[in-house]
Scaffold this motif. Structure first.
Motif, PDB file in Angstrom:
ATOM      1  N   LEU A 259      -4.457 -78.205 -48.589  1.00 18.68           N
ATOM      2  CA  LEU A 259      -5.844 -78.450 -48.977  1.00 18.68           C
ATOM      3  C   LEU A 259      -5.914 -78.903 -50.428  1.00 18.68           C
ATOM      4  N   LEU A 260      -5.127 -78.286 -51.282  1.00 19.70           N
ATOM      5  CA  LEU A 260      -5.098 -78.661 -52.695  1.00 19.70           C
ATOM      6  C   LEU A 260      -4.753 -80.140 -52.850  1.00 19.70           C
ATOM      7  N   LEU A 261      -3.712 -80.598 -52.168  1.00 15.72           N
ATOM      8  CA  LEU A 261      -3.285 -81.993 -52.303  1.00 15.72           C
ATOM      9  C   LEU A 261      -4.342 -82.961 -51.780  1.00 15.72           C
ATOM     10  N   ALA A 262      -4.975 -82.606 -50.671  1.00 12.35           N
ATOM     11  CA  ALA A 262      -6.021 -83.476 -50.123  1.00 12.35           C
ATOM     12  C   ALA A 262      -7.188 -83.593 -51.105  1.00 12.35           C
ATOM     13  N   ASN A 263      -7.594 -82.476 -51.671  1.00 10.38           N
ATOM     14  CA  ASN A 263      -8.693 -82.493 -52.638  1.00 10.38           C
ATOM     15  C   ASN A 263      -8.288 -83.191 -53.936  1.00 10.38           C
ATOM     16  N   LEU A 264      -7.048 -82.980 -54.372  1.00 16.43           N
ATOM     17  CA  LEU A 264      -6.580 -83.617 -55.597  1.00 16.43           C
ATOM     18  C   LEU A 264      -6.570 -85.134 -55.448  1.00 16.43           C
ATOM     19  N   ARG A 265      -6.149 -85.611 -54.298  1.00 17.94           N
ATOM     20  CA  ARG A 265      -6.123 -87.061 -54.060  1.00 17.94           C
ATOM     21  C   ARG A 265      -7.532 -87.646 -54.205  1.00 17.94           C
ATOM     22  N   ALA A 266      -8.516 -86.976 -53.632  1.00 15.78           N
ATOM     23  CA  ALA A 266      -9.895 -87.472 -53.687  1.00 15.78           C
ATOM     24  C   ALA A 266     -10.470 -87.372 -55.101  1.00 15.78           C
TER      25      ALA A 266
END
Length: 196
Positions: A70-77
């Motif tokens: 979840l962290l990586l998905a949010n960081l990408r956005a």
């Protein structure tokens, strides 16, 4: 700290991110916030990202107790939005335990990433954690963080993935932020153009 948004800003030749990593209680978030203030004072377009906030969700899925996916998905956005808004520097506060995590952060950010490890002797870290948790209603929180501080310290020592190391034992958060900024040389090669 307040900033005059009418002042000229400085555009760097390239975008770059810095991850402030370290064990719990070492001062990552406070340093990141103050580093953001220093960059603003110097007219450097930037954003500050607390990685813990990007994965603060419950419950965690099986096999991913720290919500890393979840962290990586949010960081990408979030990083994409900041880049589109003109941020030349991204300051991250969080933890990378190994090279794979560092590489995953850099891929999500879409820009080069340097890692600055903040250190402090464990007695100092434990004192900071006890101060932080003085008003906790959850009596299990402090003991967990004290154990995690030592565990994570050893993990990061073994990983050896930092480009910069700053010992915060005898530094205030403001002094730490200044030391990090000096080590990055982020304001050495910027030009003022009045635009973000």
């Amino acid at each position: 700290m307040t900033h005059d948004h009418n002042l000229p800003t400085r555009r760097s030749a390239r975008q770059e991110a810095l991850l402030l990593t370290g064990t719990v209680g070492v001062g990552k978030t406070a340093t990141a916030d103050l580093l953001g203030d220093l960059l603003a004072d110097r007219g450097v377009p930037h954003a500050v990202i607390d990685l813990d906030r990007l994965c603060q969700a419950w419950p965690a899925p099986y096999g991913d107790p720290f919500q890393h996916r979840l962290l990586l998905a949010n960081l990408r956005a979030v990083a994409g939005n900041y880049r589109a808004a003109g941020a030349q520097r991204l300051v991250l506060a969080g933890v990378a335990e190994n090279t794979a995590e560092r590489n995953a952060y850099q891929e999500a950010l879409g820009m080069p990433l340097r890692v600055c490890r903040l250190t402090a002797d464990l007695a100092t870290v434990h004192t900071r954690l006890r101060t932080r948790h003085e008003t906790d209603h959850d009596t299990a929180s402090l003991p967990w963080h004290l154990r995690r501080a030592e565990e994570l310290h050893l993990v990061l020592e073994a990983a050896g993935i930092s480009d910069i190391t700053v010992d915060t034992t005898d530094l205030t958060p403001a002094q730490t932020a200044s030391a990090v900024l000096e080590a990055t040389h982020w304001t050495d090669a910027t030009t003022t153009d009045g635009h973000i």
